[in-house]
Design an enzyme around this catalytic site. Structure first.
Site, mmCIF file in Angstrom:
data_model
loop_
_atom_site.group_PDB
_atom_site.id
_atom_site.type_symbol
_atom_site.label_atom_id
_atom_site.label_comp_id
_atom_site.label_asym_id
_atom_site.label_seq_id
_atom_site.Cartn_x
_atom_site.Cartn_y
_atom_site.Cartn_z
ATOM 1 N N ILE A 61 0.750 -1.207 -0.101
ATOM 2 C CA ILE A 61 -0.007 -0.040 0.014
ATOM 3 C C ILE A 61 1.024 1.377 0.067
ATOM 4 C CG2 ILE A 61 -1.985 -1.142 1.016
ATOM 5 C CD1 ILE A 61 -1.149 0.238 3.544
ATOM 6 N N THR A 101 3.913 2.624 6.117
ATOM 7 C CA THR A 101 2.650 1.566 5.853
ATOM 8 C C THR A 101 1.357 2.200 6.621
ATOM 9 O OG1 THR A 101 3.714 -0.360 5.829
ATOM 10 C CG2 THR A 101 1.620 -0.723 6.386
ATOM 11 N N THR A 130 -7.552 1.209 16.352
ATOM 12 C CA THR A 130 -7.145 0.738 17.592
ATOM 13 C C THR A 130 -7.548 1.682 18.847
ATOM 14 O OG1 THR A 130 -5.321 -0.185 19.122
ATOM 15 C CG2 THR A 130 -4.622 1.482 17.148
ATOM 16 N N ASP A 131 -7.768 0.882 19.996
ATOM 17 C CA ASP A 131 -7.951 1.805 21.155
ATOM 18 C C ASP A 131 -6.909 2.472 21.490
ATOM 19 O OD1 ASP A 131 -6.585 -0.347 22.199
ATOM 20 O OD2 ASP A 131 -8.311 -0.932 23.641
ATOM 21 N N GLU A 132 -5.590 2.077 21.050
ATOM 22 C CA GLU A 132 -4.633 2.559 21.490
ATOM 23 C C GLU A 132 -4.369 4.103 21.392
ATOM 24 O OE1 GLU A 132 -0.729 0.433 21.470
ATOM 25 O OE2 GLU A 132 -1.985 -1.538 21.859
ATOM 26 N N TYR A 155 3.531 2.988 17.223
ATOM 27 C CA TYR A 155 2.501 2.416 16.628
ATOM 28 C C TYR A 155 1.106 3.312 16.878
ATOM 29 C CZ TYR A 155 -1.523 -0.764 16.296
ATOM 30 O OH TYR A 155 -2.847 -1.301 16.130
ATOM 31 N N SER A 158 1.043 6.431 14.865
ATOM 32 C CA SER A 158 0.796 6.255 13.447
ATOM 33 C C SER A 158 -0.868 5.854 13.291
ATOM 34 C CB SER A 158 1.780 5.361 12.944
ATOM 35 O OG SER A 158 1.366 3.929 13.265
ATOM 36 N N LYS A 159 -1.494 5.141 13.876
ATOM 37 C CA LYS A 159 -2.908 4.827 13.683
ATOM 38 C C LYS A 159 -3.597 6.247 13.880
ATOM 39 C CE LYS A 159 -4.387 1.097 12.974
ATOM 40 N NZ LYS A 159 -4.567 0.537 11.618
ATOM 41 N N ASN A 185 -7.214 -7.964 20.404
ATOM 42 C CA ASN A 185 -8.133 -9.211 19.914
ATOM 43 C C ASN A 185 -7.185 -10.537 20.585
ATOM 44 O OD1 ASN A 185 -9.501 -8.683 16.916
ATOM 45 N ND2 ASN A 185 -9.264 -7.335 18.519
ATOM 46 N N HIS A 289 5.212 1.984 28.321
ATOM 47 C CA HIS A 289 4.023 1.117 28.466
ATOM 48 C C HIS A 289 2.669 1.494 28.946
ATOM 49 C CE1 HIS A 289 3.542 -3.540 29.475
ATOM 50 N NE2 HIS A 289 2.421 -3.016 28.934
HETATM 51 P P1 NAD Z 1 -1.268 -8.179 11.390
HETATM 52 O O1 NAD Z 1 0.333 -7.822 11.903
HETATM 53 O O2 NAD Z 1 -1.502 -9.716 12.036
HETATM 54 O O3 NAD Z 1 -1.507 -8.081 10.063
HETATM 55 C C1 NAD Z 1 -1.247 -7.034 9.342
HETATM 56 C C2 NAD Z 1 -1.380 -7.330 7.536
HETATM 57 O O4 NAD Z 1 -1.148 -6.353 6.941
HETATM 58 C C3 NAD Z 1 -0.416 -8.613 7.246
HETATM 59 O O5 NAD Z 1 -1.206 -9.678 6.824
HETATM 60 C C4 NAD Z 1 0.596 -7.859 6.495
HETATM 61 O O6 NAD Z 1 1.234 -8.528 5.547
HETATM 62 C C5 NAD Z 1 -0.079 -6.641 5.760
HETATM 63 N N1 NAD Z 1 0.621 -5.505 5.705
HETATM 64 C C6 NAD Z 1 1.599 -4.946 6.330
HETATM 65 N N2 NAD Z 1 2.008 -4.039 5.603
HETATM 66 C C7 NAD Z 1 1.544 -3.941 4.437
HETATM 67 C C8 NAD Z 1 1.687 -2.990 3.465
HETATM 68 N N3 NAD Z 1 2.766 -2.087 3.304
HETATM 69 N N4 NAD Z 1 0.974 -3.251 2.202
HETATM 70 C C9 NAD Z 1 0.028 -4.413 2.200
HETATM 71 N N5 NAD Z 1 -0.134 -5.193 3.207
HETATM 72 C C10 NAD Z 1 0.725 -4.888 4.540
HETATM 73 O O7 NAD Z 1 -2.212 -7.193 12.043
HETATM 74 P P2 NAD Z 1 -3.516 -7.567 13.016
HETATM 75 O O8 NAD Z 1 -3.449 -7.653 14.510
HETATM 76 O O9 NAD Z 1 -4.431 -8.479 12.101
HETATM 77 O O10 NAD Z 1 -4.250 -5.909 12.864
HETATM 78 C C11 NAD Z 1 -4.957 -5.633 11.658
HETATM 79 C C12 NAD Z 1 -5.369 -4.321 11.755
HETATM 80 O O11 NAD Z 1 -6.218 -4.105 12.707
HETATM 81 C C13 NAD Z 1 -4.372 -3.250 11.834
HETATM 82 O O12 NAD Z 1 -4.842 -2.109 11.164
HETATM 83 C C14 NAD Z 1 -4.365 -2.833 13.504
HETATM 84 O O13 NAD Z 1 -3.839 -1.714 13.824
HETATM 85 C C15 NAD Z 1 -5.850 -3.162 13.811
HETATM 86 N N6 NAD Z 1 -5.924 -3.675 15.339
HETATM 87 C C16 NAD Z 1 -5.450 -4.602 15.558
HETATM 88 C C17 NAD Z 1 -5.776 -5.174 16.893
HETATM 89 C C18 NAD Z 1 -5.414 -6.436 17.685
HETATM 90 O O14 NAD Z 1 -5.540 -6.678 18.857
HETATM 91 N N7 NAD Z 1 -4.418 -7.289 16.972
HETATM 92 C C19 NAD Z 1 -6.651 -4.491 17.873
HETATM 93 C C20 NAD Z 1 -7.251 -3.329 17.191
HETATM 94 C C21 NAD Z 1 -7.012 -2.959 16.013
HETATM 95 O O1 DAU Z 2 -5.269 -2.494 22.103
HETATM 96 C C1 DAU Z 2 -5.326 -3.022 20.784
HETATM 97 C C2 DAU Z 2 -3.849 -3.529 20.216
HETATM 98 O O2 DAU Z 2 -3.424 -4.580 20.997
HETATM 99 C C3 DAU Z 2 -3.568 -3.509 18.818
HETATM 100 O O3 DAU Z 2 -3.795 -2.239 18.299
HETATM 101 C C4 DAU Z 2 -2.240 -3.977 18.502
HETATM 102 O O4 DAU Z 2 -2.192 -4.068 17.208
HETATM 103 C C5 DAU Z 2 -1.968 -5.166 19.109
HETATM 104 O O5 DAU Z 2 -0.775 -5.688 18.931
HETATM 105 C C6 DAU Z 2 -2.157 -5.012 20.713
HETATM 106 O O6 DAU Z 2 -1.108 -4.145 21.207
HETATM 107 P P1 DAU Z 2 -0.607 -4.678 22.786
HETATM 108 O O7 DAU Z 2 0.706 -3.785 22.856
HETATM 109 O O8 DAU Z 2 -1.640 -4.408 24.139
HETATM 110 O O9 DAU Z 2 -0.567 -6.208 22.572
HETATM 111 P P2 DAU Z 2 0.613 -7.256 23.088
HETATM 112 O O10 DAU Z 2 0.246 -8.502 22.817
HETATM 113 O O11 DAU Z 2 2.188 -6.958 22.383
HETATM 114 O O12 DAU Z 2 0.741 -6.865 24.508
HETATM 115 C C7 DAU Z 2 -0.244 -7.216 25.456
HETATM 116 C C8 DAU Z 2 0.428 -6.895 26.867
HETATM 117 O O13 DAU Z 2 1.202 -7.736 27.267
HETATM 118 C C9 DAU Z 2 0.992 -5.507 27.099
HETATM 119 O O14 DAU Z 2 0.654 -5.036 28.018
HETATM 120 C C10 DAU Z 2 2.560 -5.750 26.938
HETATM 121 C C11 DAU Z 2 2.595 -7.124 27.716
HETATM 122 N N1 DAU Z 2 3.599 -8.170 27.024
HETATM 123 C C12 DAU Z 2 3.615 -8.248 25.675
HETATM 124 C C13 DAU Z 2 4.563 -9.004 25.131
HETATM 125 C C14 DAU Z 2 4.603 -9.360 23.624
HETATM 126 C C15 DAU Z 2 4.387 -8.870 28.027
HETATM 127 O O15 DAU Z 2 4.396 -8.692 29.090
HETATM 128 N N2 DAU Z 2 5.264 -9.798 27.474
HETATM 129 C C16 DAU Z 2 5.321 -9.932 25.985
HETATM 130 O O16 DAU Z 2 6.336 -10.601 25.722
#
Ligand code: NAD
Ligand code: DAU
Length: 349
Positions: A61, A101, A130-132, A155, A158-159, A185, A289
């Protein structure tokens, strides 16, 4: 008949959204655009890859010319945009990748949509966020849709920026946009760098479980398929220009969550109770954090009737079972480049 571009569909949440749309809406054409970074994996979509209403396109993208051509070729009716760099720890070591990205990539998609969508009413741009973006909470309170943005990590910054651009295209050019901001999630196909799948992987392999700081940070966990259902409901029913918070009303400190996970893993791996918890290791805290996230999803529940379907313990158990039954998937995603990352991140601690 709708032609929908879903970006990031080979990732964790994206693959669940693509699967839901392809199966539930046979009349829609779903195009999944994904760069297949370390986080993108076509094995996540094996069960639907041959469906006639599904097409995969590999692409970036950030590449504006490519995106412009893609829109000209496909004449999309709508976009559901999930592609992003998603891991907070990676954003701390490489912020620019997140700007490219998450910010530039989003603006490229908005520009292509704007250039192709002259008749706004039937063309929707949905940004999955995201809620972040709201920053961090103290011990009380919840994020609502009117909470001021206050991102702290590269992160979340950027969001937040990409959310602002999406709203700006609504306010400036009249584009039909919607945004949802979701909490953490969990579920199948989650890349094992994030807390839950990483811990499952480590427990399974008798490696230490790294808990940042004292493990007192709080996250609000939602089953990924409930998030995908919420996206479906919002995409089809939200008024233009609106935002919805999505969350499970399910707050856990990291340490309590990991203790629960250890109990489930002991049971599933036929280990003595207490065995997996011995792997818990407190490590240096994440820089900047955020202490606590908690989502108030009343608006979504009241206006659009969405509710989460699963209790956390049930969802977590289901998730553990999935990882134990999908060893090949786990071995594949943890080989290659991931090995290097994993060793740098964890084995030195
Ligand atoms: P993920 O990292 O598992 O997946 C991201 C996908 O985007 C991957 O398939 C990757 O290949 C693709 N991608 C990355 N850079 C790209 C680029 N430049 N062009 C095209 N494709 C690209 O992420 P996720 O956890 O599935 O999150 C998906 C979306 O939801 C994100 O926008 C994230 O901010 C948002 N979100 C995630 C969570 C969470 O808990 N994981 C919560 C709230 C919102
Ligand atoms: O709130 C939504 C967000 O949740 C999404 O937007 C992000 O894409 C997603 O990655 C997630 O972010 P977090 O930073 O909350 O998720 P993570 O799983 O990395 O971490 C969850 C919590 O656990 C956080 O408080 C950090 C802590 N942690 C994480 C890792 C990877 C640890 O204590 N040890 C670890 O090794």
């Amino acid at each position: 008949m709708k032609k929908i571009l879903i970006t990031g569909g080979a990732g964790f949440i994206g693959s669940h959204v693509v699967r839901l749309f392809v199966n539930k809406y046979p009349d829609y054409q779903v195009v999944n655009l994904d760069k297949l970074t370390y986080a993108g994996n076509l094995a996540n979509l094996k069960d639907i890859e041959n469906k006639s209403n599904y097409t995969f396109v590999k692409g970036d993208i950030v590449d504006a010319a490519f995106i412009s051509d893609l829109f000209a070729t496909h004449k999309f009716d709508a976009v559901i945009h999930l592609a992003a760099e998603s891991h907070v720890d990676r954003s701390i070591s490489n912020p620019l990748e997140f700007v490219m990205t998450n910010v530039i990539g989003t603006v490229n998609l908005l520009n292509a949509a704007k250039a192709n969508w002259t008749a706004a009413p039937n063309n929707r741009f949905y940004h999955v966020s995201t809620d972040e973006v709201y920053g961090t909470l103290g011990e009380t309170g919840m994020f609502t849709e009117t909470t001021a943005y206050d991102p702290h990590s590269p992160y979340s910054a950027s969001k937040a920026s990409s959310d602002h651009f999406v709203r700006a295209y609504h306010d400036t050019y009249g584009m039909d946009v919607v945004i949802s901001n979701c909490s953490n999630n969990y579920g199948s196909y989650h890349f094992p760098e994030k807390l839950i799948p990483l811990s499952i992987y480590n427990i399974k392999n008798n490696k230490s479980i790294p808990i940042y700081g004292k493990g007192e940070n709080v996250r609000d966990w939602l089953f990924v398929e409930d998030h995908a259902r919420a996206i479906d409901v919002i995409f089809h029913n939200a008024k233009t220009g609106t935002t919805y918070n999505i969350g499970g009303h399910n707050e856990w400190t990291n340490i309590d969550l990991i203790r629960l996970l250890c109990k489930i893993m002991d049971k599933k791996l036929n280990r003595a109770q207490g065995e997996s918890a011995k792997l818990i290791t407190f490590v240096k805290d994440r820089a900047g954090h955020d202490l606590r996230y908690a989502i108030d999803s009343t608006k979504l529940q009241k206006e659009l009737g969405w509710t989460p379907s699963l209790q956390f313990e049930e969802g977590l158990e289901k998730t553990v079972e999935w990882y134990l039954q999908n060893e090949e998937w786990l071995n594949n995603v943890t080989s290659g480049d991931y090995k290097k990352y994993y060793e740098q991140q964890y084995t030195k601690r």
